[in-house]
Design a protein around this motif. Sequence first.
Motif, short mmCIF file in Angstrom:
data_model
loop_
_atom_site.label_atom_id
_atom_site.label_comp_id
_atom_site.label_asym_id
_atom_site.label_seq_id
_atom_site.Cartn_x
_atom_site.Cartn_y
_atom_site.Cartn_z
N CYS A 14 0.84 -1.21 0.00
CA CYS A 14 0.00 0.00 0.00
C CYS A 14 0.87 1.25 0.00
CB CYS A 14 -0.93 0.01 1.21
SG CYS A 14 -2.28 -1.19 1.07
N ILE A 15 1.87 1.27 0.86
CA ILE A 15 2.75 2.45 0.94
C ILE A 15 3.42 2.72 -0.40
CG2 ILE A 15 4.90 3.32 1.95
CD1 ILE A 15 4.02 1.93 4.60
N ASP A 16 3.91 1.67 -1.06
CA ASP A 16 4.56 1.85 -2.37
C ASP A 16 3.58 2.40 -3.39
OD1 ASP A 16 6.99 0.97 -1.41
OD2 ASP A 16 6.78 -1.06 -2.21
N SER A 17 2.38 1.88 -3.41
CA SER A 17 1.37 2.35 -4.36
C SER A 17 1.01 3.80 -4.09
CB SER A 17 0.13 1.46 -4.27
OG SER A 17 -0.86 1.91 -5.15
N TRP A 18 0.77 4.13 -2.83
CA TRP A 18 0.41 5.51 -2.47
C TRP A 18 1.54 6.46 -2.83
CZ3 TRP A 18 -1.26 4.03 3.15
CH2 TRP A 18 -2.46 3.32 3.10
N ALA A 19 2.77 6.04 -2.51
CA ALA A 19 3.93 6.90 -2.77
C ALA A 19 4.04 7.22 -4.26
CB ALA A 19 5.21 6.24 -2.27
N GLN A 20 3.80 6.22 -5.11
CA GLN A 20 3.89 6.44 -6.55
C GLN A 20 2.77 7.34 -7.06
OE1 GLN A 20 6.62 5.69 -8.28
NE2 GLN A 20 7.30 4.97 -6.28
N ASN A 21 1.63 7.30 -6.42
CA ASN A 21 0.48 8.09 -6.88
C ASN A 21 0.41 9.48 -6.25
OD1 ASN A 21 -0.74 6.29 -8.77
ND2 ASN A 21 -1.18 4.99 -7.01
N MET A 22 1.23 9.75 -5.25
CA MET A 22 1.22 11.06 -4.60
C MET A 22 1.65 12.16 -5.55
SD MET A 22 0.36 11.18 -1.33
CE MET A 22 0.64 10.63 0.31
N ASN A 23 2.32 11.80 -6.65
CA ASN A 23 2.74 12.83 -7.60
C ASN A 23 1.53 13.56 -8.19
OD1 ASN A 23 1.75 10.84 -9.29
ND2 ASN A 23 3.46 10.95 -10.72
N LEU A 24 0.34 12.96 -8.13
CA LEU A 24 -0.88 13.65 -8.56
C LEU A 24 -1.11 14.92 -7.75
CD1 LEU A 24 -3.27 10.58 -8.85
CD2 LEU A 24 -2.30 11.91 -10.74
N TYR A 25 -0.59 14.92 -6.53
CA TYR A 25 -0.75 16.07 -5.62
C TYR A 25 0.53 16.88 -5.51
CZ TYR A 25 -4.70 13.17 -4.29
OH TYR A 25 -5.82 12.41 -4.32
N GLY A 26 1.51 16.57 -6.35
CA GLY A 26 2.77 17.30 -6.31
C GLY A 26 3.68 16.85 -5.17
N ILE A 27 3.51 15.63 -4.73
CA ILE A 27 4.29 15.09 -3.62
C ILE A 27 5.21 14.01 -4.16
CG2 ILE A 27 4.15 13.87 -1.41
CD1 ILE A 27 1.34 15.11 -1.09
N THR A 28 6.48 14.08 -3.79
CA THR A 28 7.45 13.09 -4.27
C THR A 28 7.20 11.73 -3.62
OG1 THR A 28 9.06 13.57 -2.53
CG2 THR A 28 9.22 14.89 -4.56
N PRO A 29 7.63 10.66 -4.29
CA PRO A 29 7.44 9.32 -3.72
C PRO A 29 8.08 9.16 -2.34
CG PRO A 29 7.96 9.13 -6.04
CD PRO A 29 8.13 10.60 -5.67
N SER A 30 9.23 9.77 -2.10
CA SER A 30 9.87 9.62 -0.79
C SER A 30 9.01 10.25 0.31
CB SER A 30 11.29 10.20 -0.78
OG SER A 30 11.26 11.57 -1.06
N VAL A 31 8.39 11.39 0.02
CA VAL A 31 7.50 12.03 0.99
C VAL A 31 6.24 11.18 1.15
CG1 VAL A 31 6.14 14.10 1.48
CG2 VAL A 31 8.42 14.34 0.51
N GLY A 32 5.77 10.57 0.07
CA GLY A 32 4.63 9.67 0.14
C GLY A 32 4.92 8.45 1.00
N ARG A 33 6.13 7.90 0.89
CA ARG A 33 6.52 6.75 1.73
C ARG A 33 6.55 7.15 3.20
NH1 ARG A 33 9.00 5.25 -2.84
NH2 ARG A 33 10.92 6.42 -2.61
N LEU A 34 7.03 8.35 3.46
CA LEU A 34 7.06 8.83 4.84
C LEU A 34 5.64 8.93 5.40
CD1 LEU A 34 8.30 10.02 7.39
CD2 LEU A 34 8.38 12.23 6.23
N TYR A 35 4.73 9.47 4.60
CA TYR A 35 3.34 9.55 5.07
C TYR A 35 2.80 8.14 5.34
CZ TYR A 35 -1.60 10.10 5.51
OH TYR A 35 -2.87 10.03 6.00
N GLY A 36 3.06 7.20 4.44
CA GLY A 36 2.61 5.82 4.62
C GLY A 36 3.17 5.20 5.89
N LEU A 37 4.43 5.46 6.16
CA LEU A 37 5.06 4.95 7.39
C LEU A 37 4.32 5.50 8.62
CD1 LEU A 37 7.47 3.54 8.89
CD2 LEU A 37 8.66 5.76 8.72
#
Length: 180
Positions: A14-37
């Motif tokens: 889930c975290i990997d998928s969310w991180a990859q899709n966060m770019n829709l909101y202008g968020i980098t995958p690394s920041v998306g992974r942090l949110y998932g964590l």
Amino acid sequence: MKEEEKLEQARSRCIDSWAQNMNLYGITPSVGRLYGLLYFNEESMTLDTMKDELGMSKTSMSTSVRQLQELKMVEKVWKKGNRKDHYQSLDDWYQTFSDLFSVKWRIGISNNISTIEKSLADIEEIINSPGVSKETKEAAEIDQKKLQYSLEYYDWLNRFVDSIESKEIFEFIPRNKKDE
């Protein structure tokens, strides 16, 4: 596979998928992974703990946490007896979407309206210019109509964003299907 490993794999997927899709909101995958964590962690975390979990530098971690705070996806929490800052995710995804969508779209709408209004003023001058050729005047009038149409669209888009900010959108599209 042990249940703990299976749970970790499910979370990681889930975290990997969310991180990859966060770019829709202008968020980098690394920041998306942090949110998932933070989302899956029941306890708040310090920058050091997050850094160790994700293998990022403390500076990068600090910048990422700050970005998530600005996006209202993470908040700083106080821990009794601990001087380090702790952070936890804010888990109202409807509000997060509303905030992200509204902020980004308002900026785009405002920029486009401003540009269109400046262009319309120039076009008005061209149309009213005594020395303008018939072809140029006709082209300017066509452009004027197109730009006036686009202003109607941006008015609608502003009202759409208003409905998201006011939560009126949920009257038309409920949060849960069962509420329809």
